[in-house]
Design an enzyme around this catalytic site. Sequence first.
Site, PDB file in Angstrom:
ATOM      1  N   ASP A 133       0.600  -1.133   0.063  1.00  0.00           N
ATOM      2  CA  ASP A 133       0.071   0.069  -0.083  1.00  0.00           C
ATOM      3  C   ASP A 133       0.933   1.350   0.154  1.00  0.00           C
ATOM      4  O   ASP A 133       1.883   1.219   0.432  1.00  0.00           O
ATOM      5  CB  ASP A 133      -0.978   0.049   1.475  1.00  0.00           C
ATOM      6  CG  ASP A 133      -1.936  -0.949   1.212  1.00  0.00           C
ATOM      7  OD1 ASP A 133      -2.237  -1.530   0.143  1.00  0.00           O
ATOM      8  OD2 ASP A 133      -2.526  -1.246   2.415  1.00  0.00           O
ATOM      9  N   ARG A 134       0.352   2.338  -0.603  1.00  0.00           N
ATOM     10  CA  ARG A 134       1.276   3.713  -0.781  1.00  0.00           C
ATOM     11  C   ARG A 134       1.688   4.053   0.734  1.00  0.00           C
ATOM     12  O   ARG A 134       2.698   4.607   0.962  1.00  0.00           O
ATOM     13  CB  ARG A 134       0.374   4.587  -1.206  1.00  0.00           C
ATOM     14  CG  ARG A 134       0.942   6.063  -1.416  1.00  0.00           C
ATOM     15  CD  ARG A 134       0.142   6.967  -2.219  1.00  0.00           C
ATOM     16  NE  ARG A 134      -0.840   7.348  -1.374  1.00  0.00           N
ATOM     17  CZ  ARG A 134      -0.966   8.434  -0.471  1.00  0.00           C
ATOM     18  NH1 ARG A 134       0.235   9.170  -0.308  1.00  0.00           N
ATOM     19  NH2 ARG A 134      -2.068   8.919   0.333  1.00  0.00           N
TER      20      ARG A 134
END
Length: 286
Positions: A133-134
Site C-alpha cells: 500500500d502507498r
Amino acid sequence: MRRAPPLPVRDGLGPARVRLRGGPVLAELADRFGKGAAAKVLDGEVVTSDGGVVGATMVLPPGAFVYLYRELREEVPVPFDMPILYRDDDIVVVDKPHFLATMPRGSHVAQTALVRLRRQLDMPMLSPAHRLDRLTAGVLLFTTRREVRGAYQTLFARSLVRKTYMARAGVNPDVVLPTVVRSRIIKRRGQLQAVEEAGEPNAQTRVEHAGDGRYRLTPRTGRTHQLRVHMASLGLPIAGDPLYPNVIDVAPDDFSGPLQLIAHSLEFDDPASGERRAFVSTRSLA
C-alpha cells in the site's frame, strides 16, 4: 499473459493502454481525453497493439487497444529516500518509504517506487513482484527482467513467501493474543475502504503482541488493506491510519503522520538458485 506493449518504457514510464469504444479513433480520444490526446494522433504518437501508427482517419472496432504516452500532471514530491537492500541480476529489493505508491495508479505516477527506481538505476524493464500500500513502508521486491518476472510473482501468488509486518496500535485488554483473524474482505472499485462480509474467508492474519504497543502481523493471504482491516476489527486500529476505522481527510502534502505499519521482512526460497532469501527493513515504528 499480456504481451509486451508496442512502445518502450520512456523516462521510467510505460505507455498508457486505452481500450476503445469503437469508431474513429481521433474523435474518441479527443472526446475522452481532450485536445492533447487528439494532437498525439495527428503527430503519429499513438499506436495499435501490433505497433502500427494510428492515422487521423483510422477506425477501430470496440474493444481494440491503442497505446500512447500520458501527459504527466504535477505531483507532490514524496520527500523520503528509498534505500536499496539488495541487488543482483534478477532482483532488486528496496526499503520503501511511507507515502510512496508501489506503481503508477490514479494521481500517483512519477511519485512511485517503480518509476523512481527505473530512473535511478536506468532499468526500464524493472517490475514489482508484489505490492505494498502507498501508506505502508518496508521491504519491496522488484524483478529486473521479463524472463524472470513470472517465477517471483508466482511465489507471492501461491503464498510461498513468509511476510512479517510490524505495527503500532493501542492496547485493548479484551483482546487475547496471539490470535488468528480470518474473514472475507472485499474491496470495491470507487470505495476507499475495504469491508468484511459474510461468507467463505479469503483473508487470514496472525496477530501477536511484541511489547510497548507494537504488534507482529503475519498474513497468510494478501487482500487489499488486509492488515489494517483485521487490526481495526479487533479494536486495535493501526496508529496513523486515515481509513480505518474512520475515513480522515489528509492533505496530499501532509507527511507528518505516517501509518505505523512496516513490511518488516520477506523470506522465500529463490526460484532461480534454490537459496533461502531473507530481507529485513531498516525502518522502525515511531
